[in-house]
Design an enzyme around this catalytic site. Sequence first.
Site, mmCIF file in Angstrom:
data_model
loop_
_atom_site.group_PDB
_atom_site.id
_atom_site.type_symbol
_atom_site.label_atom_id
_atom_site.label_comp_id
_atom_site.label_asym_id
_atom_site.label_seq_id
_atom_site.Cartn_x
_atom_site.Cartn_y
_atom_site.Cartn_z
ATOM 1 C CB SER A 57 -0.842 -0.001 1.278
ATOM 2 O OG SER A 57 -1.449 1.263 1.502
ATOM 3 C CE1 TYR A 77 -4.327 -2.072 5.042
ATOM 4 C CE2 TYR A 77 -3.137 -0.026 4.632
ATOM 5 C CZ TYR A 77 -3.859 -1.108 4.155
ATOM 6 O OH TYR A 77 -4.110 -1.237 2.816
HETATM 7 P P1 NAD Z 1 -11.367 -6.219 0.031
HETATM 8 O O1 NAD Z 1 -11.944 -6.133 1.397
HETATM 9 O O2 NAD Z 1 -12.208 -5.924 -1.158
HETATM 10 O O3 NAD Z 1 -10.730 -7.665 -0.205
HETATM 11 C C1 NAD Z 1 -9.986 -8.318 0.783
HETATM 12 C C2 NAD Z 1 -9.891 -9.777 0.424
HETATM 13 O O4 NAD Z 1 -9.165 -10.431 1.461
HETATM 14 C C3 NAD Z 1 -11.258 -10.465 0.331
HETATM 15 O O5 NAD Z 1 -11.236 -11.456 -0.677
HETATM 16 C C4 NAD Z 1 -11.383 -11.122 1.708
HETATM 17 O O6 NAD Z 1 -12.256 -12.245 1.724
HETATM 18 C C5 NAD Z 1 -9.940 -11.528 1.945
HETATM 19 N N1 NAD Z 1 -9.635 -11.790 3.334
HETATM 20 C C6 NAD Z 1 -9.832 -10.990 4.415
HETATM 21 N N2 NAD Z 1 -9.455 -11.629 5.533
HETATM 22 C C7 NAD Z 1 -9.000 -12.855 5.147
HETATM 23 C C8 NAD Z 1 -8.477 -13.974 5.831
HETATM 24 N N3 NAD Z 1 -8.338 -13.987 7.170
HETATM 25 N N4 NAD Z 1 -8.130 -15.056 5.109
HETATM 26 C C9 NAD Z 1 -8.290 -15.086 3.768
HETATM 27 N N5 NAD Z 1 -8.779 -14.057 3.064
HETATM 28 C C10 NAD Z 1 -9.129 -12.955 3.754
HETATM 29 O O7 NAD Z 1 -10.083 -5.286 0.084
HETATM 30 P P2 NAD Z 1 -9.165 -4.648 -1.055
HETATM 31 O O8 NAD Z 1 -9.308 -3.196 -0.952
HETATM 32 O O9 NAD Z 1 -9.355 -5.326 -2.346
HETATM 33 O O10 NAD Z 1 -7.724 -4.997 -0.470
HETATM 34 C C11 NAD Z 1 -6.862 -5.970 -1.034
HETATM 35 C C12 NAD Z 1 -5.430 -5.649 -0.634
HETATM 36 O O11 NAD Z 1 -5.064 -4.380 -1.173
HETATM 37 C C13 NAD Z 1 -5.227 -5.555 0.871
HETATM 38 O O12 NAD Z 1 -3.992 -6.123 1.231
HETATM 39 C C14 NAD Z 1 -5.208 -4.053 1.126
HETATM 40 O O13 NAD Z 1 -4.474 -3.722 2.264
HETATM 41 C C15 NAD Z 1 -4.540 -3.572 -0.138
HETATM 42 N N6 NAD Z 1 -4.786 -2.161 -0.428
HETATM 43 C C16 NAD Z 1 -6.056 -1.697 -0.630
HETATM 44 C C17 NAD Z 1 -6.243 -0.344 -0.912
HETATM 45 C C18 NAD Z 1 -7.601 0.247 -1.161
HETATM 46 O O14 NAD Z 1 -7.684 1.484 -1.260
HETATM 47 N N7 NAD Z 1 -8.647 -0.540 -1.290
HETATM 48 C C19 NAD Z 1 -5.139 0.517 -0.971
HETATM 49 C C20 NAD Z 1 -3.873 -0.004 -0.748
HETATM 50 C C21 NAD Z 1 -3.699 -1.346 -0.490
#
Ligand code: NAD
Length: 260
Positions: free
Chosen positions: A142, A155
Amino acid sequence: MSEKFLSGKIALITGSTSGIGLGIAKSLAHAGADIVLNGFGDHRSAEQDIQSMGVKTLFHGADMRKPLEIQDMVDSVKKSWGTVDILVNNAGIQHVSSIENFPTEKWDDVLAINLSSSFHTTRWVLPGMREKNWGRILNIASVHGLVASANKSAYVAAKHGLVGLTKVTALETATTGITCNAICPGWVLTPLVQQQVDAKAKTMEISIDAATKLLLSEKEPSMQFTTPAELGALAVFLCSTAGNNVRGVAWNMDGGWAAQ
Ligand code: NAD
């Protein structure tokens, strides 16, 4: 580079039932890779979407807090299809709270899912990648792996840790055909961020639209969300031959967030 240049490769994407993970899974499938999905919630529609691109899918519901379930996932893929060629460590959760009020169990969950799970997947896929002398490990960190924000201690600590793990993995594989890099998105409008928009709207008693604009204006100079498809395109590039010597990079796609 042919359109299906990843045909015959096996890609495992953690947390791919939703959001960024699903977007990256679709982009890798579009390039021909067979896809192993993981995560909570409904996985059937994701599987159907990906199968319609003409590639195979598997699903494993390993909880990324649990090392034995992660090991079982990697072993199951090996038994069904063979060793993993492309590992995308994407599963992640967020919890927003000051350090004094941060619940210990939330701290443990964020560190386990956002950081430790990548250590476990990496150590269990590396032997197979070394045998083939080819592999791609993409850690979805991130912009919070590069800079901090208040109230996101777990985080930010986990994502900075993941950038560190990326560099070590890249160094330990530097003379091989295996590369490891981190992708560092700014805001992406997924369920993880929608929760933060909703909380802001509620606390400030403003509309969702106003809360969305405020969220962007606080951090992201472009005032635009990055999309899962854009991140998927970057993942595909890093898996291509053009990415052969991109090693240990933390590549932000953040609308200028970290440039400030
Ligand atoms: P999201 O909530 O849409 O997806 C998260 C995924 O992780 C889902 O498939 C969920 O089922 C899975 N998950 C959660 N806990 C779990 C567990 N204990 N075991 C297995 N699977 C699990 O979130 P997202 O925004 O798509 O985030 C995905 C990644 O991108 C994360 O690592 C997040 O930190 C990173 N990220 C997101 C953003 C943003 O703005 N959305 C920005 C930077 C980084």
